[in-house]
Design a protein around this motif. Structure first.
Motif, PDB file in Angstrom:
ATOM      1  N   HIS A   1      20.304  28.122 -12.620  1.00 20.09           N
ATOM      2  CA  HIS A   1      21.328  28.104 -13.675  1.00 20.09           C
ATOM      3  C   HIS A   1      20.953  29.057 -14.805  1.00 20.09           C
ATOM      4  N   GLU A   2      19.682  29.034 -15.201  1.00 24.26           N
ATOM      5  CA  GLU A   2      19.234  29.900 -16.297  1.00 24.26           C
ATOM      6  C   GLU A   2      19.376  31.371 -15.918  1.00 24.26           C
ATOM      7  N   THR A   3      19.065  31.693 -14.666  1.00 20.59           N
ATOM      8  CA  THR A   3      19.199  33.084 -14.208  1.00 20.59           C
ATOM      9  C   THR A   3      20.655  33.518 -14.222  1.00 20.59           C
ATOM     10  N   GLU A   4      21.555  32.621 -13.799  1.00 24.95           N
ATOM     11  CA  GLU A   4      22.984  32.940 -13.821  1.00 24.95           C
ATOM     12  C   GLU A   4      23.467  33.195 -15.242  1.00 24.95           C
ATOM     13  N   VAL A   5      23.011  32.359 -16.172  1.00 26.05           N
ATOM     14  CA  VAL A   5      23.402  32.550 -17.577  1.00 26.05           C
ATOM     15  C   VAL A   5      22.826  33.854 -18.115  1.00 26.05           C
ATOM     16  N   LEU A   6      21.565  34.127 -17.755  1.00 25.96           N
ATOM     17  CA  LEU A   6      20.931  35.362 -18.232  1.00 25.96           C
ATOM     18  C   LEU A   6      21.638  36.588 -17.678  1.00 25.96           C
ATOM     19  N   LEU A   7      22.171  36.471 -16.469  1.00 29.99           N
ATOM     20  CA  LEU A   7      22.935  37.577 -15.888  1.00 29.99           C
ATOM     21  C   LEU A   7      24.192  37.860 -16.706  1.00 29.99           C
ATOM     22  N   THR A   8      24.820  36.791 -17.252  1.00 31.06           N
ATOM     23  CA  THR A   8      25.990  37.010 -18.119  1.00 31.06           C
ATOM     24  C   THR A   8      25.564  37.706 -19.412  1.00 31.06           C
ATOM     25  N   PHE A   9      24.368  37.384 -19.903  1.00 30.87           N
ATOM     26  CA  PHE A   9      23.862  38.064 -21.099  1.00 30.87           C
ATOM     27  C   PHE A   9      23.551  39.531 -20.788  1.00 30.87           C
ATOM     28  N   LYS A  10      23.072  39.784 -19.581  1.00 30.12           N
ATOM     29  CA  LYS A  10      22.841  41.173 -19.168  1.00 30.12           C
ATOM     30  C   LYS A  10      24.161  41.939 -19.167  1.00 30.12           C
ATOM     31  N   THR A  11      25.220  41.305 -18.657  1.00 32.48           N
ATOM     32  CA  THR A  11      26.539  41.941 -18.665  1.00 32.48           C
ATOM     33  C   THR A  11      26.997  42.218 -20.090  1.00 32.48           C
ATOM     34  N   ARG A  12      26.748  41.260 -20.993  1.00 31.19           N
ATOM     35  CA  ARG A  12      27.112  41.473 -22.404  1.00 31.19           C
ATOM     36  C   ARG A  12      26.364  42.666 -22.989  1.00 31.19           C
ATOM     37  N   LEU A  13      25.074  42.771 -22.663  1.00 30.48           N
ATOM     38  CA  LEU A  13      24.283  43.906 -23.146  1.00 30.48           C
ATOM     39  C   LEU A  13      24.842  45.221 -22.608  1.00 30.48           C
ATOM     40  N   GLU A  14      25.190  45.227 -21.319  1.00 31.54           N
ATOM     41  CA  GLU A  14      25.714  46.449 -20.709  1.00 31.54           C
ATOM     42  C   GLU A  14      27.039  46.850 -21.353  1.00 31.54           C
ATOM     43  N   LYS A  15      27.906  45.862 -21.615  1.00 36.60           N
ATOM     44  CA  LYS A  15      29.183  46.157 -22.262  1.00 36.60           C
ATOM     45  C   LYS A  15      28.966  46.652 -23.690  1.00 36.60           C
ATOM     46  N   ALA A  16      28.041  46.009 -24.407  1.00 38.71           N
ATOM     47  CA  ALA A  16      27.752  46.439 -25.780  1.00 38.71           C
ATOM     48  C   ALA A  16      27.198  47.860 -25.787  1.00 38.71           C
TER      49      ALA A  16
END
Length: 401
Positions: free
Chosen positions: A86-101
């Motif tokens: 679950h934590e890895t899945e959430v962190l992947l969404t944060f990675k996507t946010r970083l990439e978009k930013a």
């Protein structure tokens, strides 16, 4: 021949009686020993049966305890695996946010650099290192700093995702072994003395070199759980850091963008005010030019108007110079004619302001040209700042990711 044959020895009746008694005694003794062996055998059988049953019961309990231990650690590993997944899945969404930013920073930086390039096309005195240029340079530096920070954070996030997946792999491998071990011990727990497929196993007591101690077994799973928990905590801390970075960088970019926009608006207002003043001066110069042109025309007309009186006076003087003899008298007429010519000539000479007026007219023309050129410079600056730069900047949107 008959002498060669001898009768077998004869035993005494007492010997016969003794032999019978000995047979009886020997038989009784053998029977007694046999009975003792049978009794001992039965006792031993009972003892072995009880010992075997007790040992087997103890083994069954140990197997059950072992199954409980495996189930406990399997549950611990399952829980930790679920958490790390679950934590890895959430962190992947944060990675996507970083990439978009990170992607969202490229357009503002490109626009800031284009604005700086466009403003290099300002002309004359307007090519000034003003507040707008200072803030644009700062905006480009802020955006470049944000991009560098986001790239470093993205690298850190990718590394944390890798560590999370490594911990997940270790948990899965441990769980796989636990599942196999539990299945084997479940099978062992189901075996009874009457189970059809039980058999003798060669080398069943042979201890392989890869056996580990119970302590090592517990430590291994505990270490996998602790590693997974450590990476999960690191991931949670990284997510909090990413949240803060995304929020702060967005605020910094928005603040600097607004600072630049305010500087642009102020500069455009200043340039417009300067242009308006120049246009007012130009209008004044043009009015003055018209007045000076009228003045020059009036001066020229005034000079032209004096040609008749001068000619009349000079013609009269010339005619009176032909008077004969004593008649060539410097009379009142002669005096006034001479005075008239001198007066008109002097007045004409006083109107040398015509040359000065024409000089001023040329100066006004040069001033008009200078003002028109400066107004054109201001118009060029306004086009660059207000049309090219400010309109381009309207498309910039700084979002929270």
């Amino acid at each position: 021949m008959a002498g060669l044959l001898q009768a077998p020895p004869k035993f005494h009746p007492s010997e016969w009686d003794m032999a019978n008694k000995m047979q009886c005694a020997s038989t009784e003794s053998q029977k007694s020993r046999s009975e003792c062996v049978i009794a001992e055998s039965r006792r031993l059988q009972d003892e072995i049966e009880k010992t075997t049953q007790k040992t087997q019961s103890d083994v069954n309990k140990k197997i059950e305890q072992r199954r409980d231990e495996i189930k406990f650690w399997k549950q611990e590993l399952d829980n930790k695996l679920e958490q790390i997944v679950h934590e890895t899945e959430v962190l992947l969404t944060f990675k996507t946010r970083l990439e978009k930013a990170l992607e969202n920073c490229k357009e503002p930086l490109d626009i800031a650099q284009k604005c700086l390039l466009n403003r290099q096309r300002r002309a004359g005195i307007d090519l000034v290192h003003d507040e707008v240029e200072q803030e644009l340079v700062k905006e480009a530096e802020v955006l470049q700093g944000v991009i560098a920070l986001l790239e470093r954070t993205l690298e850190q996030t990718n590394e944390q995702i890798r560590l999370n997946r490594s911990a997940k792999y270790n948990l899965e491998m441990d769980l796989k072994d636990k599942f196999t071990a539990l299945r084997i011990d479940d099978y062992c727990a189901s075996l009874t003395n009457n189970t059809p497929d039980i058999r003798y196993a060669d080398n069943a007591l042979k201890i392989e070199g890869n056996f580990v101690s119970p302590e090592d077994w517990t430590d291994f799973s505990n270490m996998n759980v602790e590693k997974a928990e450590k990476q999960r905590n690191n991931s949670l801390a990284l997510r909090a850091l990413i949240d803060g970075i995304l929020s702060q960088t967005a605020n910094d970019m928005r603040k600097q963008r607004e600072t630049v926009n305010v500087a642009f608006r102020n500069r455009v207002k200043e340039v417009k005010d300067a242009k308006n003043k120049l246009e007012t001066l130009l209008a004044m110069v043009m009015d003055e030019t018209a007045s000076q042109e009228k003045n020059i025309a009036a001066l020229k007309k005034a000079i032209a108007d004096k040609e008749g009186p001068v000619k009349v006076a000079q013609t009269r003087l010339e005619a009176r110079s032909h008077r004969p003899n004593v008649e060539l008298c410097y009379d009142t007429v002669q005096y006034r004619l001479t005075s008239e010519v001198q007066e008109i000539t002097k007045n004409i000479q006083r109107q040398d302001t015509l040359a000065q007026a024409e000089t001023e007219l040329k100066a006004l023309s040069r001033r008009q040209l200078s003002l028109e050129e400066e107004i054109q410079v201001k118009e060029n600056t306004l086009y660059i700042d207000e049309v090219l730069c400010m309109q381009m900047r309207e498309s910039v949107s700084i979002n929270n990711f």
